[in-house]
Design a protein around this motif. Sequence first.
Motif, mmCIF file in Angstrom:
data_model
loop_
_atom_site.group_PDB
_atom_site.id
_atom_site.type_symbol
_atom_site.label_atom_id
_atom_site.label_comp_id
_atom_site.label_asym_id
_atom_site.label_seq_id
_atom_site.Cartn_x
_atom_site.Cartn_y
_atom_site.Cartn_z
ATOM 1 N N LEU A 1 10.818 -10.471 1.092
ATOM 2 C CA LEU A 1 10.022 -9.489 0.363
ATOM 3 C C LEU A 1 9.977 -9.889 -1.104
ATOM 4 O O LEU A 1 10.992 -10.247 -1.686
ATOM 5 C CB LEU A 1 10.629 -8.097 0.512
ATOM 6 C CG LEU A 1 10.709 -7.564 1.938
ATOM 7 C CD1 LEU A 1 11.268 -6.145 1.939
ATOM 8 C CD2 LEU A 1 9.355 -7.599 2.605
ATOM 9 N N VAL A 2 8.794 -9.830 -1.697
ATOM 10 C CA VAL A 2 8.639 -10.280 -3.077
ATOM 11 C C VAL A 2 8.103 -9.203 -4.004
ATOM 12 O O VAL A 2 7.920 -9.455 -5.200
ATOM 13 C CB VAL A 2 7.754 -11.545 -3.151
ATOM 14 C CG1 VAL A 2 8.437 -12.710 -2.460
ATOM 15 C CG2 VAL A 2 6.375 -11.295 -2.562
ATOM 16 N N GLY A 3 7.841 -8.018 -3.498
ATOM 17 C CA GLY A 3 7.375 -6.953 -4.367
ATOM 18 C C GLY A 3 7.270 -5.646 -3.616
ATOM 19 O O GLY A 3 7.280 -5.618 -2.382
ATOM 20 N N ARG A 4 7.184 -4.578 -4.389
ATOM 21 C CA ARG A 4 7.032 -3.262 -3.790
ATOM 22 C C ARG A 4 6.413 -2.310 -4.803
ATOM 23 O O ARG A 4 6.489 -2.523 -6.014
ATOM 24 C CB ARG A 4 8.368 -2.714 -3.326
ATOM 25 C CG ARG A 4 9.275 -2.423 -4.493
ATOM 26 C CD ARG A 4 10.404 -1.507 -4.089
ATOM 27 N NE ARG A 4 11.088 -1.151 -5.310
ATOM 28 C CZ ARG A 4 12.369 -1.308 -5.509
ATOM 29 N NH1 ARG A 4 13.123 -1.801 -4.553
ATOM 30 N NH2 ARG A 4 12.917 -0.950 -6.639
ATOM 31 N N ALA A 5 5.795 -1.264 -4.288
ATOM 32 C CA ALA A 5 5.272 -0.164 -5.096
ATOM 33 C C ALA A 5 5.212 1.051 -4.191
ATOM 34 O O ALA A 5 4.796 0.945 -3.029
ATOM 35 C CB ALA A 5 3.887 -0.487 -5.646
ATOM 36 N N GLY A 6 5.636 2.174 -4.694
ATOM 37 C CA GLY A 6 5.620 3.406 -3.918
ATOM 38 C C GLY A 6 4.634 4.399 -4.501
ATOM 39 O O GLY A 6 4.229 4.289 -5.653
ATOM 40 N N GLY A 7 4.257 5.359 -3.699
ATOM 41 C CA GLY A 7 3.387 6.427 -4.156
ATOM 42 C C GLY A 7 3.801 7.737 -3.513
ATOM 43 O O GLY A 7 4.249 7.759 -2.369
ATOM 44 N N THR A 8 3.672 8.813 -4.252
ATOM 45 C CA THR A 8 3.990 10.140 -3.731
ATOM 46 C C THR A 8 3.065 11.155 -4.393
ATOM 47 O O THR A 8 2.528 10.912 -5.481
ATOM 48 C CB THR A 8 5.472 10.501 -3.974
ATOM 49 O OG1 THR A 8 5.779 11.703 -3.274
ATOM 50 C CG2 THR A 8 5.797 10.672 -5.451
ATOM 51 N N VAL A 9 2.885 12.274 -3.740
ATOM 52 C CA VAL A 9 2.055 13.331 -4.307
ATOM 53 C C VAL A 9 2.767 13.955 -5.506
ATOM 54 O O VAL A 9 3.990 14.117 -5.503
ATOM 55 C CB VAL A 9 1.706 14.400 -3.240
ATOM 56 C CG1 VAL A 9 2.939 15.142 -2.785
ATOM 57 C CG2 VAL A 9 0.654 15.354 -3.742
ATOM 58 N N ALA A 10 1.996 14.263 -6.546
ATOM 59 C CA ALA A 10 2.562 14.946 -7.717
ATOM 60 C C ALA A 10 2.812 16.404 -7.343
ATOM 61 O O ALA A 10 1.960 17.047 -6.728
ATOM 62 C CB ALA A 10 1.595 14.856 -8.895
#
Length: 155
Positions: A59-68
């Motif tokens: 794995l060389v990267g990551r980004a997460g997302g969530t509702v505000a």
Amino acid sequence: MRDDSRSPPAAGGRTGPAGTAATATVRRVTPQDAARMRALRLETLAGAPAGPRTAAGRLVGRAGGTVAPNDPGLTVIYAVYVTPSWRGTGLLAELIEGVAAWSRACGRPELMPEVVVGNDRAYRAYRRLGFVDTGVRVPHPKFPALRELQMRRPA
């Protein structure tokens, strides 16, 4: 999350770290990725050596997302990390686009990363991706002595 596999790029493909031919796939994390996600997280915390890594499937990267919590039309981007050997390769844009596509599919038309004030590299990277500084500054959720700035753009 992004998988790293060394192979010739497809037509119109891009060059990977240190001029290598590399391909990568942006996809959602699954339970089977737990050990590799842990390794990536430990690298993040350790500050990671700058040398390139060549192990296939790493794995060389990551980004997460969530509702505000107070804005159902907004996805907060968090836990963004790109392994040093992959910085400057376009990986960040691909990771953010993956979160953006997910956000749009969930009916959330706007993205917001929060960047630690003074992290100029991240600030410039997000600006290149079309994010605008809103002028809002908030305390860091885990380290209140730090401040974060909010940036926004359409998903």
